[in-house]
Design a protein around this motif. Sequence first.
Motif, short mmCIF file in Angstrom:
data_model
loop_
_atom_site.label_atom_id
_atom_site.label_comp_id
_atom_site.label_asym_id
_atom_site.label_seq_id
_atom_site.Cartn_x
_atom_site.Cartn_y
_atom_site.Cartn_z
N ASN A 152 -5.35 -14.95 -5.63
CA ASN A 152 -6.76 -14.72 -5.98
C ASN A 152 -6.86 -13.99 -7.31
OD1 ASN A 152 -5.58 -12.82 -4.07
ND2 ASN A 152 -7.45 -11.63 -4.21
N ALA A 153 -5.78 -13.31 -7.74
CA ALA A 153 -5.78 -12.63 -9.05
C ALA A 153 -4.89 -13.36 -10.06
CB ALA A 153 -5.28 -11.20 -8.87
N SER A 154 -3.76 -13.91 -9.60
CA SER A 154 -2.85 -14.55 -10.58
C SER A 154 -3.51 -15.79 -11.19
CB SER A 154 -1.51 -14.91 -9.94
OG SER A 154 -1.67 -15.78 -8.86
N ARG A 155 -4.34 -16.47 -10.39
CA ARG A 155 -5.12 -17.61 -10.88
C ARG A 155 -5.93 -17.19 -12.12
NH1 ARG A 155 -8.61 -18.02 -6.43
NH2 ARG A 155 -7.03 -18.87 -5.07
N ILE A 156 -6.47 -15.99 -12.06
CA ILE A 156 -7.30 -15.48 -13.17
C ILE A 156 -6.40 -15.15 -14.37
CG2 ILE A 156 -8.80 -13.59 -13.89
CD1 ILE A 156 -9.42 -13.34 -10.76
N LEU A 157 -5.30 -14.43 -14.10
CA LEU A 157 -4.41 -14.05 -15.20
C LEU A 157 -3.91 -15.29 -15.93
CD1 LEU A 157 -2.20 -11.19 -13.65
CD2 LEU A 157 -4.38 -11.02 -14.85
N LEU A 158 -3.54 -16.32 -15.17
CA LEU A 158 -3.00 -17.53 -15.81
C LEU A 158 -4.07 -18.19 -16.67
CD1 LEU A 158 -0.88 -18.88 -12.82
CD2 LEU A 158 -0.04 -17.72 -14.87
N SER A 159 -5.33 -18.11 -16.23
CA SER A 159 -6.41 -18.73 -17.03
C SER A 159 -6.63 -17.96 -18.34
CB SER A 159 -7.71 -18.81 -16.22
OG SER A 159 -8.31 -17.53 -16.16
N HIS A 216 4.39 -22.72 0.57
CA HIS A 216 3.07 -23.37 0.57
C HIS A 216 2.06 -22.65 -0.33
CE1 HIS A 216 2.52 -19.97 3.21
NE2 HIS A 216 1.22 -20.17 3.20
N VAL A 217 2.37 -21.42 -0.75
CA VAL A 217 1.34 -20.59 -1.39
C VAL A 217 0.84 -21.21 -2.69
CG1 VAL A 217 0.93 -18.37 -2.53
CG2 VAL A 217 1.95 -18.42 -0.27
N GLU A 218 1.76 -21.53 -3.60
CA GLU A 218 1.32 -22.02 -4.92
C GLU A 218 0.55 -23.34 -4.80
OE1 GLU A 218 4.39 -21.77 -7.84
OE2 GLU A 218 3.02 -22.23 -9.47
N PRO A 219 1.08 -24.36 -4.06
CA PRO A 219 0.29 -25.59 -3.95
C PRO A 219 -1.04 -25.39 -3.22
CG PRO A 219 2.43 -25.83 -2.81
CD PRO A 219 2.43 -24.49 -3.48
N THR A 220 -1.08 -24.50 -2.25
CA THR A 220 -2.33 -24.34 -1.47
C THR A 220 -3.38 -23.56 -2.25
OG1 THR A 220 -0.98 -24.23 0.52
CG2 THR A 220 -3.27 -23.54 0.76
N TYR A 221 -2.97 -22.51 -2.96
CA TYR A 221 -3.96 -21.61 -3.57
C TYR A 221 -4.05 -21.77 -5.09
CZ TYR A 221 -3.77 -19.81 1.10
OH TYR A 221 -3.81 -19.72 2.47
N TYR A 224 -10.01 -16.86 -1.70
CA TYR A 224 -11.27 -16.49 -2.36
C TYR A 224 -11.18 -16.77 -3.86
CZ TYR A 224 -15.04 -13.56 -4.14
OH TYR A 224 -16.15 -13.10 -4.78
N ASN A 225 -12.22 -17.42 -4.39
CA ASN A 225 -12.25 -17.72 -5.82
C ASN A 225 -13.45 -17.01 -6.44
OD1 ASN A 225 -12.74 -18.93 -8.38
ND2 ASN A 225 -11.42 -20.64 -7.77
N VAL A 226 -13.18 -15.90 -7.11
CA VAL A 226 -14.27 -15.06 -7.61
C VAL A 226 -15.06 -15.76 -8.71
CG1 VAL A 226 -12.84 -13.81 -9.31
CG2 VAL A 226 -14.88 -12.73 -8.38
N LYS A 227 -14.40 -16.62 -9.48
CA LYS A 227 -15.10 -17.29 -10.58
C LYS A 227 -16.14 -18.26 -10.00
CE LYS A 227 -14.16 -19.68 -14.92
NZ LYS A 227 -14.46 -21.10 -14.66
N ASP A 228 -15.70 -19.08 -9.02
CA ASP A 228 -16.63 -20.03 -8.40
C ASP A 228 -17.78 -19.29 -7.73
OD1 ASP A 228 -14.90 -21.94 -9.20
OD2 ASP A 228 -14.17 -22.50 -7.20
#
Length: 424
Positions: A54-61, A95-100, A409-413
Amino acid sequence: MTTSNSPLDVIIIGAGISGLSTAIALRRIGHNVKIYERSNLKNELGAAIHISPNASRILLSWDFDVKRARFVKAMKTYIASGNTLQKFYEGSYDHVEPTYGAAWYLSHRVDLHEELKRLATTSEGPGKPAVIIPNSKVDDYDVEAGTITLSNSEVHKADLIVAADGVHSQATKHILGSLQYPEHTGQSAFRFLIPTADIIADPETADFVKDDDGRFKVFTGVRGNRIVWYPCRNNEEQNFAAIFHEDTSETKEDWDASVSGEKLLEEYQDFHPAILAVFRKAKSVKKWPLLFREPLPAWYKSKLVLVGDAAHPMLPHQGQAGAQAIEDSVALGVVLNGVTKTELQNDPNALAKRLELYQTIRRRRAAAMQIFSNFGQDQGDKCAEAVKPYHDGPIPMNPAEFIVYNFSYNVKDHSEQALKDAKL
Ligand SMILES: Cc1cc2nc3c(=O)[nH]c(=O)nc-3n(C[C@H](O)[C@H](O)[C@H](O)COP(=O)(O)OP(=O)(O)OC[C@H]3O[C@@H](n4cnc5c(N)ncnc54)[C@H](O)[C@@H]3O)c2cc1C
């Protein structure tokens, strides 16, 4: 030249994880950001910290460089008895990376901090670089005027003041009218790091770290003691949080409070000799009293708004303190996107509407996480009542259910949808 159509001038207090993340989110949408930090930023402290999807998705963006920051991907886990070493749960995080949509990373806090600092201040990338002013302690706020006063009596003004001043926030009293005092949970944690090479070099302990890339381990004891053990820094360091029961009246966390290794061995004397052999390798042990604070009723007043631990200090049991700080920064960025000085001049309520929306987006999720963080991921039943005001739907009851709740949870969406619905 400043025109009324200009982006906002924003002052952030504190260059920790939340202050830097907020600086990145706001510079990327064009606002002018200055961070006042009381320390010299030369002696960053801390041990390891989780960066979940939920946070690394943001950092990578944000083009965060996980290689440069020496992040370790969490790959697998086991839970075992600390007394017998018998495993009673083994699992994989494949499963974490493909799922989230992003990996679950384990980081040294200092490495995370360094890379966030680079992203906030680099001349590359969207927006203008944020400016960090170290050795600048903020002593006072005027929330109506939008000013801060430094300890050297300098006064600085902005359109918005973001308090990212951590668990001992002084800014909260300018919002709530008084400071919030914590309660001790009856638990404290020993925290320390040991080089992986030291554990491998000892035949009594080497097996713990063999074939162990990204392994998250938990050892439980009969008296409620619990060791959370995971690698960081390219697997070169092993991070330990050893939780134990303690009756104490301590009411202030100090990340740098040292205790003797003897105290650690004493509290864990009934654990397996191989674990104690690992513990004896710790050169510097810190003790952190686990203090709980109730969720705050309000996160903003006039021109002052809270982010990170200042808004929602939480215990380490969910590994979400850093992630929640990063989520805050995104929500604030979404609600302040495109806001100009003109809008604030033309509508005296414009800022309040935006900050109210930010609070609506963030407060329930962060408050629920504060309460869930008082217990282990296998103890959801213990907080079912307390979390009700902040949580709809079934309460997660085990680590697998908490992974879904925390990571999906996707805070941006969420923030973009809330902004659209609010029609601001
Ligand atoms: C020294 C330290 C070590 C930590 N180690 C760990 C760890 O090992 N593992 C873990 O999971 N979490 C750790 N944490 C907590 C974790 O960093 C936070 O929970 C999370 O990252 C959110 O932090 P934050 O930025 O809101 O607050 P913080 O990280 O506390 O940052 C607040 C910043 O504000 C500055 N500040 C405070 N008051 C003022 C003022 N009046 N004027 C100017 N500046 C001010 C502080 O110097 C600090 O840099 C640590 C925090 C600290 C401060």
